[in-house]
Design an enzyme around this catalytic site. Sequence first.
Site, PDB file in Angstrom:
ATOM      1  N   ARG A 279       0.941  -1.105   0.162  1.00 42.49           N
ATOM      2  CA  ARG A 279       0.005  -0.140  -0.040  1.00 42.49           C
ATOM      3  C   ARG A 279       0.649   1.411   0.029  1.00 42.49           C
ATOM      4  O   ARG A 279       0.175   2.144   0.775  1.00 42.49           O
ATOM      5  CB  ARG A 279      -1.050   0.018   1.228  1.00 42.49           C
ATOM      6  CG  ARG A 279      -2.069  -1.015   0.985  1.00 42.49           C
ATOM      7  CD  ARG A 279      -2.999  -0.981   0.002  1.00 42.49           C
ATOM      8  NE  ARG A 279      -3.771  -2.118   0.015  1.00 42.49           N
ATOM      9  CZ  ARG A 279      -3.454  -3.297  -0.877  1.00 42.49           C
ATOM     10  NH1 ARG A 279      -2.245  -3.344  -1.502  1.00 42.49           N
ATOM     11  NH2 ARG A 279      -4.165  -4.323  -0.820  1.00 42.49           N
TER      12      ARG A 279
ATOM     13  N   SER B 268     -11.151  -1.283   3.112  1.00 42.16           N
ATOM     14  CA  SER B 268     -10.377  -1.502   4.445  1.00 42.16           C
ATOM     15  C   SER B 268      -9.977  -0.200   5.075  1.00 42.16           C
ATOM     16  O   SER B 268      -9.088   0.545   4.393  1.00 42.16           O
ATOM     17  CB  SER B 268      -9.068  -2.485   4.186  1.00 42.16           C
ATOM     18  OG  SER B 268      -9.619  -3.536   3.497  1.00 42.16           O
TER      19      SER B 268
ATOM     20  N   GLU C 211      -5.020   2.770   6.612  1.00 42.48           N
ATOM     21  CA  GLU C 211      -4.812   3.032   5.013  1.00 42.48           C
ATOM     22  C   GLU C 211      -5.438   4.191   4.528  1.00 42.48           C
ATOM     23  O   GLU C 211      -4.926   4.676   3.388  1.00 42.48           O
ATOM     24  CB  GLU C 211      -5.558   1.655   4.401  1.00 42.48           C
ATOM     25  CG  GLU C 211      -5.170   1.506   2.989  1.00 42.48           C
ATOM     26  CD  GLU C 211      -5.887   0.217   2.576  1.00 42.48           C
ATOM     27  OE1 GLU C 211      -5.631  -0.544   2.973  1.00 42.48           O
ATOM     28  OE2 GLU C 211      -6.433   0.472   1.327  1.00 42.48           O
TER      29      GLU C 211
HETATM   30  C1  FAD Z   1     -15.835  -0.565  -1.294  1.00 48.13           C
HETATM   31  C2  FAD Z   1     -14.171  -0.479  -1.555  1.00 48.13           C
HETATM   32  C3  FAD Z   1     -13.461  -1.581  -1.699  1.00 48.13           C
HETATM   33  C4  FAD Z   1     -11.993  -1.281  -1.717  1.00 48.13           C
HETATM   34  N1  FAD Z   1     -11.141  -2.339  -1.998  1.00 48.13           N
HETATM   35  C5  FAD Z   1      -9.925  -1.997  -2.157  1.00 48.13           C
HETATM   36  C6  FAD Z   1      -8.945  -3.220  -2.405  1.00 48.13           C
HETATM   37  O1  FAD Z   1      -9.260  -4.431  -2.485  1.00 48.13           O
HETATM   38  N2  FAD Z   1      -7.641  -2.918  -2.483  1.00 48.13           N
HETATM   39  C7  FAD Z   1      -7.070  -1.701  -2.391  1.00 48.13           C
HETATM   40  O2  FAD Z   1      -5.996  -1.443  -2.706  1.00 48.13           O
HETATM   41  N3  FAD Z   1      -8.167  -0.684  -2.016  1.00 48.13           N
HETATM   42  C8  FAD Z   1      -9.234  -0.740  -1.974  1.00 48.13           C
HETATM   43  N4  FAD Z   1     -10.278   0.297  -1.636  1.00 48.13           N
HETATM   44  C9  FAD Z   1      -9.315   1.508  -1.375  1.00 48.13           C
HETATM   45  C10 FAD Z   1      -9.275   2.491  -2.735  1.00 48.13           C
HETATM   46  O3  FAD Z   1     -10.254   2.189  -3.718  1.00 48.13           O
HETATM   47  C11 FAD Z   1      -8.025   2.411  -3.334  1.00 48.13           C
HETATM   48  O4  FAD Z   1      -6.786   2.702  -2.270  1.00 48.13           O
HETATM   49  C12 FAD Z   1      -7.610   3.436  -4.323  1.00 48.13           C
HETATM   50  O5  FAD Z   1      -6.356   2.859  -4.962  1.00 48.13           O
HETATM   51  C13 FAD Z   1      -7.600   4.908  -4.096  1.00 48.13           C
HETATM   52  O6  FAD Z   1      -7.740   5.437  -5.299  1.00 48.13           O
HETATM   53  P1  FAD Z   1      -8.572   6.877  -5.399  1.00 48.13           P
HETATM   54  O7  FAD Z   1      -8.407   7.372  -7.021  1.00 48.13           O
HETATM   55  O8  FAD Z   1      -9.860   6.684  -5.083  1.00 48.13           O
HETATM   56  O9  FAD Z   1      -7.720   7.570  -4.682  1.00 48.13           O
HETATM   57  P2  FAD Z   1      -8.124   8.820  -3.653  1.00 48.13           P
HETATM   58  O10 FAD Z   1      -8.855   8.302  -2.452  1.00 48.13           O
HETATM   59  O11 FAD Z   1      -8.904   9.776  -4.325  1.00 48.13           O
HETATM   60  O12 FAD Z   1      -6.825   9.317  -2.980  1.00 48.13           O
HETATM   61  C14 FAD Z   1      -6.076   8.580  -2.330  1.00 48.13           C
HETATM   62  C15 FAD Z   1      -4.466   9.055  -2.130  1.00 48.13           C
HETATM   63  O13 FAD Z   1      -3.741   9.000  -3.553  1.00 48.13           O
HETATM   64  C16 FAD Z   1      -3.494  10.398  -3.996  1.00 48.13           C
HETATM   65  N5  FAD Z   1      -3.800  10.717  -5.320  1.00 48.13           N
HETATM   66  C17 FAD Z   1      -4.774  10.058  -6.028  1.00 48.13           C
HETATM   67  N6  FAD Z   1      -4.513  10.473  -7.319  1.00 48.13           N
HETATM   68  C18 FAD Z   1      -3.324  10.903  -7.329  1.00 48.13           C
HETATM   69  C19 FAD Z   1      -2.317  11.124  -8.671  1.00 48.13           C
HETATM   70  N7  FAD Z   1      -3.002  11.064  -9.837  1.00 48.13           N
HETATM   71  N8  FAD Z   1      -1.438  11.519  -8.398  1.00 48.13           N
HETATM   72  C20 FAD Z   1      -0.667  11.734  -7.091  1.00 48.13           C
HETATM   73  N9  FAD Z   1      -1.510  11.516  -5.888  1.00 48.13           N
HETATM   74  C21 FAD Z   1      -2.829  10.817  -6.185  1.00 48.13           C
HETATM   75  C22 FAD Z   1      -4.396  11.254  -3.063  1.00 48.13           C
HETATM   76  O14 FAD Z   1      -3.766  12.743  -3.084  1.00 48.13           O
HETATM   77  C23 FAD Z   1      -4.498  10.621  -1.710  1.00 48.13           C
HETATM   78  O15 FAD Z   1      -3.408  10.815  -0.985  1.00 48.13           O
HETATM   79  C24 FAD Z   1     -11.471   0.184  -1.731  1.00 48.13           C
HETATM   80  C25 FAD Z   1     -12.264   1.277  -1.364  1.00 48.13           C
HETATM   81  C26 FAD Z   1     -13.659   0.836  -1.356  1.00 48.13           C
HETATM   82  C27 FAD Z   1     -14.674   2.202  -1.040  1.00 48.13           C
END
Ligand code: FAD
Length: 299
Positions: free
Chosen positions: A172, A222, A292
Site C-alpha cells: 500500500r 479497508s 490506510e
Molecule cells: C468498497 C471499497 C473497496 C475497496 N477495495 C480495495 C481493495 O481491494 N484494494 C485496495 O488496495 N484498495 C481498496 N479500496 C481503497 C481504494 O479504492 C484504493 O486505495 C484506491 O487505489 C484509491 O484510489 P482513488 O483514486 O480513489 O484515490 P483517492 O482516495 O482520491 O486518493 C488517495 C490518495 O492518493 C492520492 N492520489 C490520487 N490520485 C493521485 C494522482 N494522480 N497523483 C498523485 N496522488 C494521487 C491522493 O492525493 C490521496 O493521497 C477500496 C475502497 C472501497 C470504497
Amino acid sequence: MYDYVKTVIPEERILFRRQMKDYTTFRVGGEADCIILVQREEELAKLVSYLNQIEEAYFILGNGSNLLVGDKGYRGVILKFDGPMEQITVDGTQITAKAGALLAQVAVAAREHSLTGLEFAAGIPGSIGGGVVMNAGAYEGEMKQVVEAVRVMDREGQITTLDNDTMEFGYRTSIIKNRAFIVLEVTLRLKEGDRGQIGAKMEELAALRRSRQPLEYPSAGSTFKRPDGYYAGKLIMDAGMRGYRIGGAQVADKHCGFIINTGKATAADIREVIEEVQERVKERFHVSLEPEVVFLGDF
Ligand SMILES: Cc1cc2nc3c(=O)[nH]c(=O)nc-3n(C[C@H](O)[C@H](O)[C@H](O)COP(=O)(O)OP(=O)(O)OC[C@H]3O[C@@H](n4cnc5c(N)ncnc54)[C@H](O)[C@@H]3O)c2cc1C
C-alpha cells in the site's frame, strides 16, 4: 489568485465551495474552497508551479475512495483530473491510461482486448492514479505486478517517467507517497488471455466482494493496513468491536476491517471510531493499526 487560475482554466472547470461528501465514497466531508477540473498536463504544470510559488495548499483527488475529509472541509485547492485525463489506450499487450481513468474501466478495457493480469483491480473503486500511489491490490494481485512505467510531474511542474523498479512499490505504498509526485499516466504490461476466462474471473471476484464486504454502505474499503502477521479485521473482531458505533459511523458487522457510514455519519464520527479501534486493539493485542485511509482537511 483566481485571476491567474482563470487564465489557465476555463471558468466552467473551476468549481467553488463544493461539498467534499459528493466526491468521496465515505459520503462525508465539508466544503472545499475550490475544485479545479484539470484536462491537460500543461494546465497542471502551470497550476502547481503557481500554487507552490504563492504557497497555496492543494491536494490531488483521485476518485475519493481512500479518503476521509473533515466536516469543516478543506482550505485550499483540490485538483481533479477530467475528460482527456481519463483516457485509456490499448496497444497490443500494453495499456496506457491517464491518471483519472477508473481502475474498473481499465480492467474492462483489458478484458475487451483479451488481456489478462488486471482482473484483481476490477472491483477497486479508485482511479488508476490513486491505485498506483497506494499500490492498490486484492486477491493476490497488486499494481506492482502490472505497471511498466509511470509518468509523473513534480511539484515544480517537471515531468519524468519512472519504471517499475524506481516506483519503490511496497504494501500500500510507492515512491509517489514519499516524494509527492503527481501521477499523470500509467503504462501497464499485461498478457494475452482468453476473454471469457478473464470475464469469469472478474465476476468471481466481484461475487466474493459482495459476499464478504458491506458494499451496500458508503466506506473507504479497508480502513487499516494489514499489520505484519495479523489481519486487521480479525483483531478488531477479537477486540469485541464488531458493530461498535459512534453517531452514524460503525465497525461493519459483515467485515470488521471496514468502517461504514450507516447514513448520517460525520467525518468526526468516523475518525472517533478509527481512534477507538486503534486504542482497544493496541490495549488488547499490543498491535498498532495504521490507517490506510488518507485524512484531509479540518475535522
Ligand atoms: C468498497 C471499497 C473497496 C475497496 N477495495 C480495495 C481493495 O481491494 N484494494 C485496495 O488496495 N484498495 C481498496 N479500496 C481503497 C481504494 O479504492 C484504493 O486505495 C484506491 O487505489 C484509491 O484510489 P482513488 O483514486 O480513489 O484515490 P483517492 O482516495 O482520491 O486518493 C488517495 C490518495 O492518493 C492520492 N492520489 C490520487 N490520485 C493521485 C494522482 N494522480 N497523483 C498523485 N496522488 C494521487 C491522493 O492525493 C490521496 O493521497 C477500496 C475502497 C472501497 C470504497
